[in-house]
Design a protein around this motif. Structure first.
Motif, PDB file in Angstrom:
ATOM      1  N   ILE A 827       0.846  -1.205   0.000  1.00 52.36           N
ATOM      2  CA  ILE A 827       0.000   0.000   0.000  1.00 52.36           C
ATOM      3  C   ILE A 827       0.873   1.243   0.000  1.00 52.36           C
ATOM      4  O   ILE A 827       0.647   2.188  -0.764  1.00 52.36           O
ATOM      5  CB  ILE A 827      -0.945  -0.014   1.218  1.00 52.36           C
ATOM      6  N   THR A 828       1.893   1.219   0.850  1.00 47.45           N
ATOM      7  CA  THR A 828       2.794   2.366   0.931  1.00 47.45           C
ATOM      8  C   THR A 828       3.526   2.588  -0.385  1.00 47.45           C
ATOM      9  O   THR A 828       3.750   3.723  -0.813  1.00 47.45           O
ATOM     10  CB  THR A 828       3.804   2.158   2.062  1.00 47.45           C
ATOM     11  N   ARG A 829       3.904   1.478  -1.020  1.00 45.13           N
ATOM     12  CA  ARG A 829       4.601   1.581  -2.316  1.00 45.13           C
ATOM     13  C   ARG A 829       3.704   2.254  -3.339  1.00 45.13           C
ATOM     14  O   ARG A 829       4.137   3.143  -4.090  1.00 45.13           O
ATOM     15  CB  ARG A 829       5.005   0.190  -2.794  1.00 45.13           C
ATOM     16  N   LYS A 830       2.434   1.846  -3.373  1.00 43.79           N
ATOM     17  CA  LYS A 830       1.509   2.462  -4.325  1.00 43.79           C
ATOM     18  C   LYS A 830       1.282   3.941  -4.004  1.00 43.79           C
ATOM     19  O   LYS A 830       1.184   4.781  -4.908  1.00 43.79           O
ATOM     20  CB  LYS A 830       0.171   1.721  -4.298  1.00 43.79           C
ATOM     21  N   GLN A 831       1.197   4.243  -2.728  1.00 38.25           N
ATOM     22  CA  GLN A 831       1.048   5.643  -2.353  1.00 38.25           C
ATOM     23  C   GLN A 831       2.263   6.456  -2.780  1.00 38.25           C
ATOM     24  O   GLN A 831       2.140   7.596  -3.228  1.00 38.25           O
ATOM     25  CB  GLN A 831       0.833   5.756  -0.836  1.00 38.25           C
ATOM     26  N   ALA A 832       3.421   5.841  -2.658  1.00 40.29           N
ATOM     27  CA  ALA A 832       4.649   6.518  -3.099  1.00 40.29           C
ATOM     28  C   ALA A 832       4.637   6.718  -4.614  1.00 40.29           C
ATOM     29  O   ALA A 832       5.082   7.760  -5.125  1.00 40.29           O
ATOM     30  CB  ALA A 832       5.861   5.706  -2.669  1.00 40.29           C
ATOM     31  N   GLU A 833       4.123   5.706  -5.324  1.00 35.19           N
ATOM     32  CA  GLU A 833       4.037   5.832  -6.783  1.00 35.19           C
ATOM     33  C   GLU A 833       3.083   6.954  -7.169  1.00 35.19           C
ATOM     34  O   GLU A 833       3.339   7.713  -8.109  1.00 35.19           O
ATOM     35  CB  GLU A 833       3.591   4.502  -7.387  1.00 35.19           C
ATOM     36  N   HIS A1853       6.395 -12.112  14.001  1.00 33.90           N
ATOM     37  CA  HIS A1853       6.390 -10.883  13.208  1.00 33.90           C
ATOM     38  C   HIS A1853       5.151 -10.055  13.538  1.00 33.90           C
ATOM     39  O   HIS A1853       4.021 -10.483  13.248  1.00 33.90           O
ATOM     40  CB  HIS A1853       6.420 -11.194  11.716  1.00 33.90           C
ATOM     41  N   LEU A1854       5.381  -8.917  14.104  1.00 33.42           N
ATOM     42  CA  LEU A1854       4.267  -8.010  14.374  1.00 33.42           C
ATOM     43  C   LEU A1854       3.703  -7.469  13.059  1.00 33.42           C
ATOM     44  O   LEU A1854       4.448  -7.218  12.108  1.00 33.42           O
ATOM     45  CB  LEU A1854       4.734  -6.844  15.249  1.00 33.42           C
ATOM     46  N   SER A1855       2.404  -7.283  13.035  1.00 35.29           N
ATOM     47  CA  SER A1855       1.753  -6.812  11.811  1.00 35.29           C
ATOM     48  C   SER A1855       1.814  -5.296  11.711  1.00 35.29           C
ATOM     49  O   SER A1855       1.761  -4.583  12.718  1.00 35.29           O
ATOM     50  CB  SER A1855       0.287  -7.251  11.793  1.00 35.29           C
ATOM     51  N   THR A1856       1.919  -4.812  10.496  1.00 30.42           N
ATOM     52  CA  THR A1856       1.869  -3.356  10.250  1.00 30.42           C
ATOM     53  C   THR A1856       0.544  -2.922   9.631  1.00 30.42           C
ATOM     54  O   THR A1856       0.381  -1.772   9.234  1.00 30.42           O
ATOM     55  CB  THR A1856       3.011  -2.925   9.303  1.00 30.42           C
ATOM     56  N   HIS A1857      -0.379  -3.869   9.529  1.00 30.71           N
ATOM     57  CA  HIS A1857      -1.676  -3.515   8.937  1.00 30.71           C
ATOM     58  C   HIS A1857      -2.369  -2.445   9.762  1.00 30.71           C
ATOM     59  O   HIS A1857      -2.269  -2.411  10.989  1.00 30.71           O
ATOM     60  CB  HIS A1857      -2.589  -4.743   8.864  1.00 30.71           C
ATOM     61  N   ILE A1858      -3.087  -1.599   9.054  1.00 34.61           N
ATOM     62  CA  ILE A1858      -3.979  -0.628   9.692  1.00 34.61           C
ATOM     63  C   ILE A1858      -5.400  -1.078   9.373  1.00 34.61           C
ATOM     64  O   ILE A1858      -5.698  -1.445   8.233  1.00 34.61           O
ATOM     65  CB  ILE A1858      -3.723   0.786   9.155  1.00 34.61           C
ATOM     66  N   CYS A1859      -6.251  -1.070  10.368  1.00 35.87           N
ATOM     67  CA  CYS A1859      -7.599  -1.619  10.199  1.00 35.87           C
ATOM     68  C   CYS A1859      -8.295  -1.083   8.953  1.00 35.87           C
ATOM     69  O   CYS A1859      -8.893  -1.839   8.181  1.00 35.87           O
ATOM     70  CB  CYS A1859      -8.461  -1.307  11.421  1.00 35.87           C
ATOM     71  N   TRP A1906       0.167   7.392  13.715  1.00 36.95           N
ATOM     72  CA  TRP A1906       0.547   6.088  14.262  1.00 36.95           C
ATOM     73  C   TRP A1906       1.689   5.457  13.466  1.00 36.95           C
ATOM     74  O   TRP A1906       2.413   4.606  13.985  1.00 36.95           O
ATOM     75  CB  TRP A1906      -0.671   5.170  14.330  1.00 36.95           C
ATOM     76  N   LYS A1907       1.842   5.888  12.224  1.00 36.99           N
ATOM     77  CA  LYS A1907       3.000   5.418  11.463  1.00 36.99           C
ATOM     78  C   LYS A1907       4.278   6.027  12.053  1.00 36.99           C
ATOM     79  O   LYS A1907       5.297   5.327  12.189  1.00 36.99           O
ATOM     80  CB  LYS A1907       2.850   5.796   9.986  1.00 36.99           C
ATOM     81  N   TRP A1908       4.210   7.284  12.406  1.00 39.35           N
ATOM     82  CA  TRP A1908       5.362   7.917  13.071  1.00 39.35           C
ATOM     83  C   TRP A1908       5.644   7.232  14.415  1.00 39.35           C
ATOM     84  O   TRP A1908       6.791   6.969  14.767  1.00 39.35           O
ATOM     85  CB  TRP A1908       5.062   9.398  13.289  1.00 39.35           C
ATOM     86  N   THR A1930       7.390  -5.952   8.052  1.00 36.70           N
ATOM     87  CA  THR A1930       8.441  -4.934   7.926  1.00 36.70           C
ATOM     88  C   THR A1930       7.823  -3.543   7.785  1.00 36.70           C
ATOM     89  O   THR A1930       6.876  -3.345   7.017  1.00 36.70           O
ATOM     90  CB  THR A1930       9.328  -5.234   6.706  1.00 36.70           C
ATOM     91  N   ILE A1931       8.351  -2.619   8.515  1.00 38.39           N
ATOM     92  CA  ILE A1931       7.837  -1.239   8.454  1.00 38.39           C
ATOM     93  C   ILE A1931       8.247  -0.614   7.123  1.00 38.39           C
ATOM     94  O   ILE A1931       9.426  -0.595   6.774  1.00 38.39           O
ATOM     95  CB  ILE A1931       8.393  -0.408   9.624  1.00 38.39           C
ATOM     96  N   PRO A1932       7.272  -0.094   6.357  1.00 42.78           N
ATOM     97  CA  PRO A1932       7.601   0.552   5.077  1.00 42.78           C
ATOM     98  C   PRO A1932       8.541   1.736   5.291  1.00 42.78           C
ATOM     99  O   PRO A1932       8.400   2.488   6.261  1.00 42.78           O
ATOM    100  CB  PRO A1932       6.230   1.020   4.550  1.00 42.78           C
ATOM    101  N   ASN A1933       9.489   1.857   4.398  1.00 44.23           N
ATOM    102  CA  ASN A1933      10.489   2.928   4.519  1.00 44.23           C
ATOM    103  C   ASN A1933       9.841   4.311   4.502  1.00 44.23           C
ATOM    104  O   ASN A1933      10.320   5.239   5.160  1.00 44.23           O
ATOM    105  CB  ASN A1933      11.517   2.826   3.389  1.00 44.23           C
TER     106      ASN A1933
END
Length: 1951
Positions: A827-833, A1853-1859, A1906-1908, A1930-1933
């Motif tokens: 999701i983060t990658r697409k947002q970056a794109e 592995h803790l999840s990074t999903h947001i509801c 919450w990402k911060w 893994t936390i998105p860069n």
């Protein structure tokens, strides 16, 4: 009137009607004289012999006096009687007098008629057979006026017609000028009037200077022969001296000679009051005018243009009298005139002889014949007369504009925007109307393309109240009987004469002249759509300047079909101003009997009146504005063999006599290919001689010739019209024109634009500076498009909306519609794109085209013209690139070219929108943009306000540019205010007539035509008139037009998906949706209905309630009721079937359409007629279609009247919510109603205020009642009493609630919660009352115990006081020795202290934990390990990570219980444990622990230890409570039981936390009650106990002989000190809490606002432990935060706010105490009471505010009450108050308050009674302000689920999903608690109940906070949960790029 042996009888009995005005009588006499031309021989008055009163006599004589003076000689009195006998009947005296006055001309009617005939014949002979004619020397009104003292003055008025205004009240000139044929003759007849005492004959010679001398010479001669002129009045308009005016005076001199100047006076006329005062300035400034006045002897007068002011006329007569006297009563005579004429003839050497006297003797009929003969002989003079006629008609034109209520609009033009607004007129659709309504009715029908706009009937026309009935054919012959004559003379006198009717074309042209250029353009466009002829050359109604309204043609296109040389049908479409076509012009010379316009209609379209003609409905001879107008119409062939012409042909029609309108004739004959002329006969052929000699084809039509078509010479034709069949004539005319056209193929074609090349005509585009500048600006832009391929323009000039924009839209859809198991990194990658694409967009330079557009849009005045021109030029540019000359085989290819090459205004605005979005995304301006990007939305907002549509959905990408649309709507709100709009949307299949319907309904100009004209969706504002705004509840209608469903060019799958999206979007947006169905094809109907039903089903599921209406167009027979009923039943059946299908797809149980939406098939289905009345391209719109449009328009507004509309801000949010939900594939689960959420948040804020009002009021009540309980003023507490005390505030809250729900702008949304909130408020009130009752009852119960505790201390005090008093009396003689007194008192004090300590044991210290341990050991000894008791509890149960070690499964527990039945119920093997606890179980246990802890805290507060002391029974109560709660919990529906360790740890954890509370409270009790502390004086807060210093002070005062009153006053004040302090502190705490509730930013709104401040605070502190406390124990953290906020507020504002509040409360309380003391003293003195009575009164008066009882003063006895007591109390009280104020600080404030009275605890109690349920995924706490609220739990922003320890199965592995992003992906799954079955995130509600209660809507927007947090505290989180953010987690860069500041700012975006 006698002619030969015939007698003409004119019946005019109406003249004797008594109600007639003088003006009406005068007019009637004129009519009578005119009809009996040259004059009547006999006037017969008919009376009944005995029926004539004096009033009748006066009226008869008044009427006769309006006739010439000899009228009585020509009058016969005829009397009748009722008797049948032949005997004569005597007439009454009045009639006798009349007979006498008529020279005894009387006849009594007998049977023998010959006697009457003889009498008439005799009278005729007596008068020498002379007829009665006007004698210029006699005044018609002389007898009426009755004044002959002054000589009659003959006055001539000359000048220009524009200087006067005719009217019935015009004193000098009267009504409008006479009809043209009599105008010259009539105007030389003097009109007799009386002004003041002067008799005047007025001769009207206005505009004579414009007439040819040959026409008027004889009549001027006759005028001078019959009259002597006293004065010549030269009429001139003030401030408007023209050359024509100056020539008038020259003309007068040339005709009458220079001598005439001594008789001339100038009459200046004014129109406005200001003008009347400007003449003096004009004379000073204007040398020419000054010279003119000087030339006239300096004589002038000023009057209104209407010449109706009596005082002005009286003054004029005085000046004329003065002129007459100055000339020694000499007049201008015939002799002077002839002298001048002879001189002129000699000087000019003319041969024409002087007019002889014989010529002057011509009769009027002879003069008329001469004039007519002259007109026939001299055509040039005829032309001049016609021009003069036009000038004279100007008065009538003004009247016309006045009757149409357009007079003010001649200069103040009607605006298109005003006409297009929804008004009451726009809803009226009448076939007839009054004159006042005529213009509006015409415009509204025209805007709806109803050609019946030209045929509106006028009702209730104004009438004159007299009858004019003339029977000209009623001729009396010699053999007529007398009875026949009487019968004819006795005709009825009833009837009316109507005013001239208004010609329909005058209405059209009047509106045209009064319209601004945009309304003119709109009118002409609509006229063209109605297939009417269009005004091409238009003379100005007053100046006759010829206008060419080229601008009005700019939006008209014509399409036609024709066959080429290969016989293929070719289609063409061109704008009319560019089309090159042959032109045929029609005109006439003279007056013809046949209608030229009707001939043209038969030629072009015999079924439709393209040109209005004399036989059309409503036509009349009173046409004023059409003469000289040239109209144009085009015949467009359809490509069929039946076409009358093979090519498009323009037909021009010159109205009026062509000989008069030379310029128009010249233009037409020059530009036409064929000329067609109508002539009355061959005598007029000289007028077409030049045309006949010309090479151009000519067709001559002779109205008085009956010959068939003859070609007289090459291309010259003659056709006769007389007595011929119209069809034959039309066919011959068509054939001749076709022959001419075919033979003139090489001749250049007519082109509309070429007309502008002609001189002497005004071209509107050139004359209007704004229009010209707008065109130049548009041309400047178009120059940038030259020589560019249309398909490449978008790429080169509009890069921002090109490939990158398409990629962004596609990528955005992919983001919202994830495929596969996408994780947050994807999701983060697409947002970056997406951001990258925006950055690439930003890099593009803004092209010159756009920069120029922006620049031009900022220029004032010409914006509208610029936009219109640009649209025109762009359409023209496209049509050049894609020529519409196509065969059927080429259609598909060209269609594709059109789609790719479409380029219009919407693309330019789209480019600007993308520039804005790219700049917004990167948050910086473009360097090449001359303005800041933030101002770009303002351009689009201005366009919307101006009536231009705004593209809502990009038609190329099918995407809504949310950022741009939001910004535009925000700007719209800034410019208009947050106006309310009613949203009307339209949905239908492609090319089903949606846009056409909207255009007709609202006068809009959406693109229409075949194919896919509208792409995407557009919205347009329609303004409501102020009147309609009052009736309705909104300000605008917002029309949303969409592209058609079922695109021809798309594949089936994508089409269905896109159509479903579009339908859902439009239906959700519209408050009413018109479902447009075209034709009767069931398959097409089923297509659209399936889409529509699914859209409405979705709306129902997301709780939106739009309405719909089905419009069934193109139905063959809409009048067939039975057929319509069948159609409606079939439609409903189809809808029900479609509902069932859609319900399966949407997983809904709806079975019929009425389950989905309120739908009435009878009222919500409308049938429309065919659009065209015939076959295009020449067919006009069907009037029935227009009627249907009007009907549905009314229904729409009827629907709208039941709605409040929606605010523009709400519209903005609705667009956002709908589109965001549509981007996700699961619309229903993704829809987030932002508006509803926002409204609910506001409601929560109000709810918080309401509950605070109740709570704060109850706090006051509670404090008052507590004081009364402590003072033993009351002994029981009833709930009804509390309700009564709270009633006032309760009513206030109730009224506020109802007002809020009823008056709020969003009340239609709020209504759904009104009932529940009303119940909630009631519940809160009951809860507050119940809690307060419980508290007060506890105080009552404790009062007796407290009394015993206080009794001992009181006894000691009383004893001390008495003993010290006794000692003082003993030492009274030693008062001078202070040392001795102190020593004696010290000895006394030591002895007494020892006694108290001996009698009262000290209060012991307490050890709560020891007591707890002892109690538990007694119960569980042998069960719990010994080590456990030594250490106490090893754990703090509030901080453990998991509770699985504390529990055992119920199954295992059951087995243990069966084998060891002797153990306690809670005991089981401590080694046993549950395998694991589910998140649900963990949450349940945590919630259970938190709730138990909170309840025990409340119990501890209820023990009131500070006053009652500590008792170990309190510990027992608490342990029992905890035990019971633990047992109840594990016996409930849980799968585990608690181990003993849980119970022990829970108890120890609770008591550890409570230990501090117990210690503090016990210390307070000890300080107040421990005798050791008491006697040692170490107590800091001793209640009412006095210390050594106080007793010493009393002792010394006694020693010094102080009075008992003084001592009593001091004792009172000492006893008041503590109650005062307590009251002040509590009141200040309550005031402070109330202030913080209003002023503290974190506490002044609802729960969500508080949460945002908490999160900001956490971010600022960056303390991980605090974060985890907030996540895991939100309630505790909230309490802690509120305490901190209160502490900080007090610290920061102590001196400014807190101290001031305390001082204010001190003053108030001090005044209450002093007032109570004063009133008590007065009461005691009145009743002669003692100190006991005074104390009773005093304590009662203060019982509400202070804890003070009579028993507190039991040691005081035998005190006298006097004034000194009040003085002592006043002084002592001031000292106490001062001392309290000094000691009041931030430290003492909280310490001196009981816990429950502290401001932080008051606020905690208010804010924490809310929902504390946490999200099962991320532990976000529901933000609902209401505890146990209805509906789902929700939060504005969810968190990363990893924060609550959620991890991937079988990993660490803790999840990074947001509801909110996880639910958008239906491919992602999770494991619900207590289940091994995977559930898709998108279907989370189908899991267990804890999930189903939550509303989690998809939201892929960035949530930086919450990402911060995850990035900032990654290591802390990993350590806390002993897991890692690795692998899929893994936390998105990109998350690491967020700053703390961005995180904090992001919180403000959610509400």
């Amino acid at each position: 009137m006698e002619r030969k042996n015939h007698k003409t009888v004119i019946n005019c009995p109406y003249l004797l009607q008594p109600h007639l005005s003088d003006h009406q009588i005068k007019q009637g006499v004129k009519d009578c004289m005119r009809l009996s031309d040259p004059g009547p021989h006999v006037i017969v008055l008919i009376f009944k012999h005995d029926e004539c009163s004096r009033e009748d006599q006066e009226h008869v004589e008044k009427v006769l006096n309006y006739f010439p003076d000899r009228v009585y000689e020509h009058t016969l009195v005829l009397t009748t009687h009722h008797s049948q006998s032949v005997h004569q009947t005597e007439v009454n005296d009045v009639i006798k007098e009349i007979i006498k006055k008529c020279h005894k001309n009387h006849y009594m009617l007998e049977r023998d008629k010959s006697c009457l005939k003889a009498k008439l014949h005799k009278m005729d002979q007596m008068n020498s057979r002379r007829y009665l004619q006007f004698d210029p020397e006699d005044s018609m009104e002389q007898q009426v006026i009755g004044s002959v003292n002054k000589p009659r003055l003959n006055v001539v008025l000359f000048g220009n017609y524009t200087s006067v205004q005719f009217g019935h009240d015009n004193i000098l000139l009267g009504d409008a000028p006479p009809t043209p044929e009599d105008e010259v003759l009539s105007r030389i007849d003097p009109v007799q009037i009386k002004i003041s005492e002067s008799n005047v004959s007025v001769i009207n010679m206005i505009d004579f200077s414009e007439l040819p001398m040959v026409s008027v010479d004889n009549f001027i001669v006759q005028l001078m022969h019959e009259n002597k002129i006293s004065a010549f009045i030269f009429v001139v308009r003030v401030g408007q001296l023209t050359d024509a005016d100056k020539m008038c005076l020259d003309w007068l001199q040339s005709v009458f000679g220079d001598r005439v100047l001594q008789f001339v006076m100038i009459l200046f006329t004014y129109e406005g009051e200001k003008e009347s005062h400007s003449i003096i300035d004009d004379l000073k400034k204007n040398n020419v005018l000054e010279e003119l006045v000087k030339k006239c002897g300096g004589r002038y007068h000023i009057c209104s243009k209407t010449i109706n002011n009596q005082s002005e006329m009286s003054e004029l007569m005085k000046k004329i009298d003065r002129l007459f006297n100055d000339n020694k009563e000499q007049c201008y005579t015939e002799e002077m005139f002839n002298t001048e004429r002879r001189s002129n003839l000699q000087n000019n050497k003319k041969d024409k002889p002087i007019t002889t006297k014989k010529a002057m003797e011509h009769t009027r009929s002879q003069r008329r014949d001469i004039l007519k003969e002259m007109v026939k002989k001299d055509s040039s003079e005829d032309t001049r007369l016609e021009k003069q006629k036009r000038t004279k008609i100007s008065g009538k034109v003004e009247d016309l504009f006045d009757r149409l209520h357009l007079k003010d609009n001649i200069h103040n033009k009607l605006r298109a925007s005003d006409v297009l607004q929804i008004s009451a007129y726009s809803l009226e659709y009448q076939e007839s109307c009054t004159e006042e309504e005529l213009v509006n009715n015409y415009l509204q029908k025209l805007l709806m393309m109803n050609y019946r706009a030209r045929y509106i009937k006028i009702k209730n026309s104004k009438t004159q109240h007299h009858t004019q009935q003339i029977e000209k054919d009623s001729l009396m012959h010699e053999d007529d009987t007398l009875l026949d004559i009487v019968k004819e003379l006795s005709l009825s006198n009833k009837g009316t004469v109507k005013l001239d009717s208004i010609h329909p074309m005058d209405v059209q042209m009047a509106v045209f002249h009064c319209a601004d250029s945009f309304l003119k353009q709109l009118m002409v466009t609509k006229l063209s759509q109605c297939q009417f002829a269009l005004p091409l050359l238009v003379p100005h109604p007053f100046t006759q300047q010829i206008d060419f309204p080229l601008w009005t043609f700019r939006q008209i296109n014509k399409s036609w079909k024709m066959r080429n040389t290969n016989n293929d049908i070719i289609s063409k479409e061109e704008p009319v101003y560019k089309a090159e076509t042959p032109m045929v012009s029609f005109f006439r010379f003279g007056s013809v009997s046949s209608s030229k316009s009707q001939l043209m209609n038969n030629l072009i379209n015999e079924k439709h009146n393209t040109f209005f003609h004399r036989n059309c409905q409503g036509s009349s001879r009173t046409r004023l504005l059409m003469d000289g107008v040239v109209e144009i119409a085009w015949f467009c062939p359809s490509g069929k063999d039946t076409d009358k012409f093979n090519n498009c042909v323009a037909f021009c029609n010159l109205h009026g006599d062509a000989g008069v309108h030379e310029k128009q004739l010249q233009i037409l004959t020059e530009m036409s290919l064929v000329n067609v002329v109508l002539l009355p006969d061959f005598s007029s052929i000289i007028k077409v001689q030049e045309l006949y000699s010309d090479l151009k084809p000519l067709v001559c039509l002779f109205t008085e010739d009956d010959s068939t078509l003859i070609e007289t010479r090459k291309r010259k034709y003659k056709i006769g019209l007389k007595d011929r069949n119209q069809s034959d004539v039309s066919e011959e005319l068509r054939r001749s024109i076709n022959d001419c056209l075919s033979s003139s193929a090489s001749v250049s074609m007519f082109r509309l634009e070429d007309l502008s090349k002609h001189s002497d005509i005004r071209v509107d585009e050139e004359d209007d500076e704004d229009c010209r500048r707008g065109r130049e600006a548009a041309q400047q832009m178009m120059s940038l498009l030259e020589k560019k391929d249309l398909r490449e323009i978008k790429k080169s000039l509009l890069p921002h909306q090109g490939k990158l924009w398409h990629q962004w839209c596609q990528k955005n859809k992919e983001l919202h519609r994830p495929q596969g198991d996408e994780i947050e990194t994807d999701i983060t990658r697409k947002q970056a794109e997406l951001k990258g694409i925006r950055e690439q967009q930003y890099v593009f330079k803004v092209k010159t085209l756009i920069l120029l557009f922006i620049q031009k849009m900022h220029l004032p005045g010409e914006n509208m013209y610029f936009l219109k021109w640009l649209g025109i030029f762009l359409d023209e540019y496209i049509s050049k690139d894609v020529k519409y000359e196509l065969t059927a085989q080429q259609t598909k290819t060209i269609s594709e070219k059109i789609q790719t090459g479409t380029f219009g205004l919407e693309h330019i605005i789209r480019e600007i929108g993308q520039i804005y979005e790219s700049c917004s995304s990167v948050k910086k301006n473009k360097t090449d943009l001359q303005i800041h990007f933030s101002s770009l939305p303002s351009l689009a907002a201005e366009m919307m306000i101006s009536g231009f549509p705004l593209e809502l959905m990009d038609g190329d990408t099918a995407h809504v540019p949310l950022i741009w649309i939001t910004a535009v709507l925000d700007k719209l709100v800034q410019k208009l205010g947050d106006q309310r709009v009613f949203v009307l949307s339209v949905l239908g299949l492609q090319s089903s007539g949606k846009s056409t319907m909207l255009n007709a309904m609202f006068g809009l100009q959406f693109a229409v035509g075949a194919g896919r004209c509208t792409r995407g969706a557009f919205m347009q504002l329609i303004r409501l008139s102020e009147e309609m705004k009052k009736q309705l509840k909104f300000d605008y209608i917002l029309v949303v037009d969409t592209e058609g469903l079922r695109s021809l060019e798309s594949d089936e799958i994508s089409t269905r998906h896109h159509d479903n999206e579009l339908a859902t979007f439009v239906v959700g947006l519209g408050q009413l949706t018109l479902i447009n169905i075209f034709g009767e094809n069931p398959a097409e109907m089923q297509d659209i209905l399936q889409i529509v039903v699914q859209a409405f089903l979705r709306m129902k599921k997301v709780k939106l309630n739009p309405s719909c209406m089905f419009v069934h167009q193109n139905v063959s027979d809409i009048t067939a009721r039975e057929k319509n009923m069948q159609g409606k039943r079939r439609l409903l059946q189809t809808l029900d079937e479609m509902t069932k299908l859609a319900a399966k797809e949407e997983v809904c149980d709806a079975k019929c359409f009425s389950d989905v939406i309120n739908f009435d098939v009878q009222n919500d289905v409308k049938y429309f007629a065919h659009l065209w009345e015939g076959n295009p391209p020449m067919a006009p719109p069907n009037p029935k279609y227009c009627d249907n449009i009007q009907e549905i328009k009314k229904i729409i507004l009827s629907h709208a009247s039941k709605s409040d509309g929606m605010k523009l801000t709400h519209l903005r949010d609705r667009i956002h919510d709908l589109w965001e939900a549509l981007l996700n594939e699961r619309f229903v689960f993704s829809f987030r109603n932002s508006l509803e959420i926002s409204v609910y948040r506001r409601l929560e804020t109000e709810y918080s205020k309401w509950t605070w009002t109740l709570r704060s009021a109850m706090l006051e009540i509670e404090n008052k009642l507590q004081n009364q309980i402590e003072n033993e003023a009351i002994h029981e507490i009833e709930e009804t009493e509390l309700q009564r005390e709270l009633k006032e505030k309760s009513e206030e809250v109730k009224n506020s609630l109802f007002k809020f729900f009823d008056k709020d702008t969003d009340k239609e949304i709020m209504i759904q919660w009104k009932k529940s909130f009303k119940i909630k408020i009631k519940d809160v009130q009951e809860s507050i009352v119940s809690e307060t009752k419980m508290k007060l009852n506890e105080i009552l119960q404790q009062r007796e115990l407290k009394r015993k505790i206080d009794a001992q201390g009181t006894q000691h005090e009383n004893s001390l006081l008495e003993k010290s008093k006794e000692l003082a009396l003993k030492l009274k003689d030693k008062t001078n020795n202070e040392e001795t007194l102190n020593r004696e008192f010290d000895v006394f004090w030591e002895e007494w202290v020892k006694k108290i300590i001996r009698d009262s044991p000290p209060v012991r210290d307490i050890d709560i934990l020891r007591d707890v341990q002892n109690l538990l050991r007694d119960i569980y000894e042998g069960i719990i390990p010994v080590d456990y008791w030594k250490e106490g509890s090893k754990y703090n149960i509030f901080t453990v990570q998991s509770y699985f070690e504390y529990v055992i499964s119920k199954k295992e527990f059951k087995e243990t219980k069966e084998t060891d039945k002797g153990n306690q119920v809670l005991i089981n093997d401590s080694s046993g444990s549950a395998q694991s606890l589910s998140p649900k179980d963990e949450t349940e246990i945590k919630t259970f622990i938190t709730d138990v802890a909170q309840q025990t805290d409340k119990m501890i507060q209820s023990f009131n230890i500070p006053k009652m002391g500590y008792n170990i029974s309190y510990i027992q109560q608490l342990i029992n409570y905890i035990k019971k709660r633990t047992t109840d919990h594990q016996e409930g529906p849980v799968k585990y039981v608690f181990k003993n360790e849980f119970f022990i740890d829970l108890i120890f954890s609770i008591f550890k936390r409570a230990n501090t509370t117990f210690a503090k409270q016990h210390r307070k009790f000890r300080e107040a009650n421990d005798p050791v502390l008491y006697v040692e004086g170490r107590n800091r807060k001793r209640g009412r106990r006095r210390n050594r210093e106080e007793y010493c002070s009393i002792f010394q005062k006694y020693c010094h002989g102080a009075t008992s009153a003084a001592i009593f006053g001091e004792i009172i004040c000492q006893k008041l000190k503590e109650p005062i302090e307590q009251s002040l502190y509590k009141q200040t705490a309550r005031d402070l809490a109330d202030e913080m509730r209003s002023n503290c930013p974190s506490l002044n709104e609802n729960r969500l606002n508080l949460e945002k401040h908490i999160l900001k605070n956490l971010a600022e502190d960056e303390n991980f432990d605090k974060y985890m406390n907030y996540i895991e124990n939100p309630r505790d953290h909230f309490k802690s935060f509120i305490r901190d906020e209160v502490h900080q507020y007090i610290s920061n504002r102590f001196n400014v706010r807190v101290k001031r509040k305390m001082n204010h409360n001190i003053k108030v309380l001090q005044q209450k105490i002093l007032t109570a003391a004063h009133e008590s003293t007065e009461d005691v003195q009145v009743k002669s009471g003692d100190v006991d009575l005074w104390l009773k009164f005093f304590t009662q008066k203060l019982s509400d505010v202070l804890i003070l009882s009579v028993k507190d003063f039991s040691e005081v006895k035998h005190v006298s009450i006097d004034v000194k007591l009040l003085d002592v109390i006043t002084n002592e009280l001031s000292s106490i108050m001062s001392d309290i104020s000094i000691k009041f600080n931030t430290t003492t404030f909280p310490v001196n308050l009981d816990n429950k009275d502290r401001p932080d605890e008051i606020l905690i109690d208010h804010f924490c009674q809310c929902c504390w349920v946490q999200c099962p995924f991320c532990k976000a706490t529901c933000t609902n302000t209401i505890e146990n609220h209805q509906g789902d739990h929700s939060v504005p922003f969810h968190r990363n689920v990893g924060l609550s320890g959620v991890h991937y199965q079988d990993t660490t592995h803790l999840s990074t999903h947001i509801c909110t992003s996880a639910v958008a992906n239906s491919n992602l799954c999770f494991y619900p608690v207590d289940s091994d079955k995977k559930v898709p995130w998108g279907e989370y509600r189908t899991a267990v109940e804890v999930y189903a209660d939550w509303s989690i809507t998809s939201d892929l927007s960035e949530l930086p906070y919450w990402k911060w947090f995850v990035c900032r505290f990654q290591k802390d989180l990993e350590k806390h949960y002993n897991k890692k953010f690795e692998g899929q987690g893994t936390i998105p860069n990109r998350w690491r790029n967020y700053t703390k500041q961005e995180a904090i700012e992001s919180l403000d975006r959610y509400s």
